[in-house]
Write an enzyme that holds these catalytic residues in place. Structure first.
Site, PDB file in Angstrom:
ATOM      1  N   CYS A  81      -1.954  24.635 -13.573  1.00 44.21           N
ATOM      2  CA  CYS A  81      -2.494  24.758 -15.165  1.00 44.21           C
ATOM      3  C   CYS A  81      -3.198  23.388 -15.466  1.00 44.21           C
ATOM      4  CB  CYS A  81      -0.584  24.424 -16.098  1.00 44.21           C
ATOM      5  SG  CYS A  81       0.545  25.534 -15.853  1.00 44.21           S
TER       6      CYS A  81
ATOM      7  N   ARG B  93      -7.563  26.425 -12.127  1.00 50.12           N
ATOM      8  CA  ARG B  93      -5.687  25.701 -11.913  1.00 50.12           C
ATOM      9  C   ARG B  93      -4.946  26.954 -12.064  1.00 50.12           C
ATOM     10  NH1 ARG B  93      -5.963  20.603 -11.673  1.00 50.12           N
ATOM     11  NH2 ARG B  93      -4.312  20.653 -12.198  1.00 50.12           N
TER      12      ARG B  93
ATOM     13  N   TRP C 175      -0.170  28.455 -15.162  1.00 50.19           N
ATOM     14  CA  TRP C 175      -0.232  29.428 -14.186  1.00 50.19           C
ATOM     15  C   TRP C 175       1.550  29.162 -14.160  1.00 50.19           C
ATOM     16  CZ3 TRP C 175       3.085  28.239  -9.582  1.00 50.19           C
ATOM     17  CH2 TRP C 175       3.028  29.311  -9.155  1.00 50.19           C
TER      18      TRP C 175
ATOM     19  N   ASN D  92       1.526  20.767 -18.021  1.00 52.98           N
ATOM     20  CA  ASN D  92       1.279  21.246 -16.541  1.00 52.98           C
ATOM     21  C   ASN D  92       2.623  20.527 -15.931  1.00 52.98           C
ATOM     22  OD1 ASN D  92       0.252  21.589 -14.373  1.00 52.98           O
ATOM     23  ND2 ASN D  92      -1.676  20.357 -14.648  1.00 52.98           N
ATOM     24  N   GLY D  93       2.995  21.494 -14.909  1.00 48.41           N
ATOM     25  CA  GLY D  93       4.228  21.497 -14.521  1.00 48.41           C
ATOM     26  C   GLY D  93       5.840  21.269 -14.237  1.00 48.41           C
TER      27      GLY D  93
ATOM     28  N   GLU E 235      -7.871  30.738   9.630  1.00 44.82           N
ATOM     29  CA  GLU E 235      -8.317  30.412   8.468  1.00 44.82           C
ATOM     30  C   GLU E 235      -8.870  32.168   8.086  1.00 44.82           C
ATOM     31  OE1 GLU E 235      -8.198  28.656   5.842  1.00 44.82           O
ATOM     32  OE2 GLU E 235     -10.142  28.938   5.127  1.00 44.82           O
TER      33      GLU E 235
ATOM     34  N   LYS F  88      -7.631  33.802   4.888  1.00 43.54           N
ATOM     35  CA  LYS F  88      -8.458  34.020   3.787  1.00 43.54           C
ATOM     36  C   LYS F  88      -8.542  36.316   3.159  1.00 43.54           C
ATOM     37  CE  LYS F  88     -10.734  30.472   1.995  1.00 43.54           C
ATOM     38  NZ  LYS F  88      -9.736  29.941   2.642  1.00 43.54           N
TER      39      LYS F  88
ATOM     40  N   GLU G   9      -5.601  36.106   1.224  1.00 38.93           N
ATOM     41  CA  GLU G   9      -5.487  35.544  -0.131  1.00 38.93           C
ATOM     42  C   GLU G   9      -6.750  36.493  -0.880  1.00 38.93           C
ATOM     43  OE1 GLU G   9      -5.839  31.510  -0.671  1.00 38.93           O
ATOM     44  OE2 GLU G   9      -7.289  31.340   1.384  1.00 38.93           O
TER      45      GLU G   9
ATOM     46  N   HIS H  75       2.038  37.039  25.366  1.00 42.99           N
ATOM     47  CA  HIS H  75       3.275  36.924  24.601  1.00 42.99           C
ATOM     48  C   HIS H  75       4.184  37.381  23.861  1.00 42.99           C
ATOM     49  CE1 HIS H  75       3.246  33.776  28.448  1.00 42.99           C
ATOM     50  NE2 HIS H  75       1.843  33.345  27.375  1.00 42.99           N
TER      51      HIS H  75
ATOM     52  N   LYS I 285      -5.775  27.569  -7.854  1.00 46.67           N
ATOM     53  CA  LYS I 285      -6.005  26.407  -6.690  1.00 46.67           C
ATOM     54  C   LYS I 285      -5.636  24.901  -6.841  1.00 46.67           C
ATOM     55  CE  LYS I 285     -10.647  25.136  -5.598  1.00 46.67           C
ATOM     56  NZ  LYS I 285     -10.156  25.652  -3.947  1.00 46.67           N
TER      57      LYS I 285
HETATM   58  C1  F6R Z   1      -6.416  28.557   0.907  1.00 41.31           C
HETATM   59  C2  F6R Z   1      -6.417  27.026  -0.251  1.00 41.31           C
HETATM   60  C3  F6R Z   1      -4.927  26.424  -0.562  1.00 41.31           C
HETATM   61  C4  F6R Z   1      -5.774  24.880  -0.367  1.00 41.31           C
HETATM   62  C5  F6R Z   1      -4.317  24.606   0.099  1.00 41.31           C
HETATM   63  C6  F6R Z   1      -4.313  22.974  -0.077  1.00 41.31           C
HETATM   64  O1  F6R Z   1      -8.082  28.899   0.442  1.00 41.31           O
HETATM   65  O2  F6R Z   1      -7.270  27.084  -0.856  1.00 41.31           O
HETATM   66  O3  F6R Z   1      -4.279  27.091   1.439  1.00 41.31           O
HETATM   67  O4  F6R Z   1      -5.887  24.586   1.148  1.00 41.31           O
HETATM   68  O5  F6R Z   1      -3.338  24.807  -1.628  1.00 41.31           O
HETATM   69  O6  F6R Z   1      -4.969  22.414  -1.382  1.00 41.31           O
HETATM   70  P1  F6R Z   1      -5.619  21.324  -1.338  1.00 41.31           P
HETATM   71  O7  F6R Z   1      -6.233  20.867  -0.171  1.00 41.31           O
HETATM   72  O8  F6R Z   1      -6.296  21.279  -2.874  1.00 41.31           O
HETATM   73  O9  F6R Z   1      -4.275  20.327  -1.219  1.00 41.31           O
END
Ligand code: F6R
Length: 617
Positions: free
Chosen positions: A2, A27, A76, A103-104, A486, A490, A493, A509, A612
């Site tokens: 949020c 956010r 969110w 937020n929270g 990674e 990507k 998501e 395996h 994010k």
């Molecule tokens: C994926 C992504 C998330 C963040 C994770 C940690 O693209 O962005 O997996 O890497 O939520 O976030 P931070 O780095 O802000 O602790």
């Protein structure tokens, strides 16, 4: 998660709030709302489910009155579906004169709600937040003292919260409280701001204060006071925000993610600037507080989530190899629940773009309480993880707005290399000349990333042809293994395609059973110059999956003709030190996921169900 913004000042408050929310939309983006007290002294609230644009259109069609004080929220969802009713702000009291955003998660909301229901209060939403609005409004109705009512109620709340409150009967004041969720003050000339992070107000002021844990802010147009939950005054230092608002705008790119991928030569260069001299020597002044302890470390534990955890995995290879200290990487949310062994010689490294990820924050608090040292690698000035650590190494990637992390990831990896070189020097595990040679190789990375980016169009073409893929597998080995994971993350998501990253050696395996005709497999191939001939082993893996019908796409080093021989398509990255290849080989995978998402018509910057900054556990 949020996003939260607050404003008191002479500007058009609705514009300031909506501008701040636009920058905080990363956010959370399932609903948004604002409250203002207009110049006639009336509280007005507007909130809508869906993206911020829906709220903006609503306000354009039916403007709110002129106002010089207000609060805004982008959500969110945690408690309650993303509906108009559950959107913030929430109004408190029978007269509905109090407006509150949060937020929270208020963990004891059920208990507080029963108390309010028994007292005959009726609720307009399914959120945990609304209890706080009613509790404060009821206290205020009794005492007429908004600040004391606010203090009294926030002391009763458990869990994580940043809360902002306004009341129509006290029209010059915004109150805020913070526990386990971020809050920053923006100091202007004759105006003041509050935000979940500095993005909320950076276009208006560069002067900021990070609010501490369990603190309250009393914000007026010409005055800002901070106190603890008991009402004792607190002094906090100001800091200057070192990026400007334009850094957080798309600047002509189709998406923030496209811009952020393209920013990487710059962000990687900025992360090394001032820390790596042209002769390859590393200077990390930021680690001065740890200097005495580094030579005697017993181990390093990296705590992180998601993409940041994959960056940490790359760091593990570099640190163990160069600085000869054992490193483990732990998902933050698993770490503290398994009773880990920590000593005063253990260095816990928290890796986080936002510096606010609750799981990582809780892991580092646990580590500190257990006596370990904490170093944070973080991209956000003044973030909680940065403030609570013994030392901070900032990644200078600039603001990362797209939900999927790209430039922060490569900046994290580069910071990890710098840390590894610094540790190797402090622990005297490698000849200085060797370390300098690696340092010089690091300095080449920005130009090398720029070369990889030149292949963007061909990667985009390839991505379009995978539009209907049901599943994509990624293979890698050594430092290429975290890159495979990674790449898979990507794709999950952004394009909502099932994908998995495997260690290439693990294929036989089990995972090889997944291979059938036409199965796309993307392979991150180690350098053909690597001393352990991992390249040859991975080329064999390519042959194995190809023999079973897989369509192989290889990310290989320039001149690796063997990789080309068995793959349907190869993307080449420049020759580099084998440990540094991840910074280059991840770039085509980022572009691949971005373009596949765009080809499917999805929202690249704001994928479904995500936010994010994950500030809930
Ligand atoms: C994926 C992504 C998330 C963040 C994770 C940690 O693209 O962005 O997996 O890497 O939520 O976030 P931070 O780095 O802000 O602790």
């Amino acid at each position: 998660m949020c996003g939260i913004v607050g404003y008191v000042g002479p500007k058009s408050t609705v514009d300031v709030l909506l501008g701040g929310l636009k920058r905080l939309e990363y956010r959370g983006y399932d609903s948004a709302g604002v409250s203002v007290i207009d110049t006639e002294g009336k509280l007005a609230t507007r909130k809508r489910a869906g993206k911020l644009a829906i709220l903006v259109e609503d306000i354009d069609n039916q403007p709110l009155g002129e106002a010089h004080i207000g609060i805004g929220h982008t959500r969110w969802a945690t408690h309650g579906a993303p509906t108009d009713g559950n959107a913030h702000p929430h109004l408190g009291g029978d007269s509905k004169k109090l407006s509150l955003i949060h937020n929270g998660i208020i963990e004891n909301f059920a208990e507080l709600k029963s108390e309010l229901l028994e007292a005959g209060v009726s609720f307009a939403s399914e959120t945990d937040t609304e209890v706080a609005a009613h509790l404060i409004a009821r206290e205020f109705d009794k005492t007429g003292d908004l600040i004391e009512s606010f203090r009294k109620v926030v002391r009763r709340l458990h869990g994580a919260f940043t809360i902002l409150v306004m009341h129509q009967d006290v029209p010059d004041l915004v109150l805020a409280a913070r526990r386990n969720a971020p809050l920053v003050i923006g100091l202007g000339e004759g105006e003041n701001f509050l935000g979940s992070d500095v993005a909320a107000f950076v276009e208006h002021t560069k002067r900021a204060i990070a609010v501490g844990q369990d603190e309250i802010v009393i914000l007026r147009q010409n005055d800002v006071a901070i106190e603890n939950f008991d009402g004792e005054s607190v002094t906090r230092d100001e800091f200057l925000i070192d990026w400007d608002a334009s850094a957080a705008s798309k600047g002509g790119w189709s998406s923030f993610m496209a811009k952020e991928i393209a920013d990487q030569p710059q962000s990687v260069g900025d992360t090394m600037m001032g820390r790596l001299s042209s002769d390859g020597t590393v200077h990390l002044e930021e680690l001065a507080a740890l200097t005495q302890k580094l030579p005697k470390l017993d181990r390093i534990i990296m705590v992180a989530c998601g993409t940041a955890a994959y960056a940490a995995e790359v760091g593990k290879y570099a640190i163990e190899s160069w600085a000869r200290v054992p490193v483990s990487v732990e998902l933050s949310h698993e770490f503290r629940y398994r009773d880990p062994i920590l000593t005063s010689s253990t260095l816990v490294v928290a890796v986080s773009q936002s510096g606010e990820t609750m799981d990582t924050l809780m892991a580092t608090r646990y580590a500190k309480e257990s006596g370990a040292m904490v170093l944070t690698i973080c991209n956000t000035q003044g973030a909680t993880l940065a403030r609570e650590a013994d030392a901070v190494l900032y990644t200078h990637a600039g603001p990362e707005v797209a939900v999927a992390s790209t430039k922060a990831f490569t900046a994290q990896i580069v910071s990890m290399y710098l840390l590894a070189l610094h540790l190797a020097k402090a622990r005297n595990t490698r000849a200085l000349s060797d370390l300098q040679e690696i340092g010089k190789e690091l300095l080449k990375l920005p130009a090398q990333i720029a070369k990889v980016l030149e292949q963007g169009k061909s990667v985009a073409e390839l991505a379009k042809s995978f539009k209907d893929a049901k599943t994509v597998l990624f293979l890698g080995r050594h430092v290429g293994f975290p890159i495979a994971m990674e790449g898979a993350l990507k794709l999950k998501e952004l394009a909502y395609i099932h994908s998995e990253g495997f260690a290439a050696g693990e294929l036989k395996h089990g995972p090889i059973a997944l291979i059938e005709k036409g199965q796309p497999v993307i392979v991150v191939v180690p350098s053909p110059n690597d001393p352990d001939s991992l390249n040859a082993k991975v080329i064999s893996n390519i042959q194995e999956v190809k023999a079973r019908g897989a369509e192989v796409i290889a990310i290989a080093e320039e001149g690796d003709l063997e990789a080309a021989k068995y793959s349907a398509q190869v993307f080449y990255v420049p020759k580099a030190h084998q440990m540094l290849l991840p910074v280059l080989s991840v770039v085509p995978l980022q572009i691949f996921a971005l373009e596949l998402s765009a080809a499917k018509g999805l929202d690249v910057d704001q994928p479904r169900n995500l936010a994010k900054s994950v500030t809930v556990e």
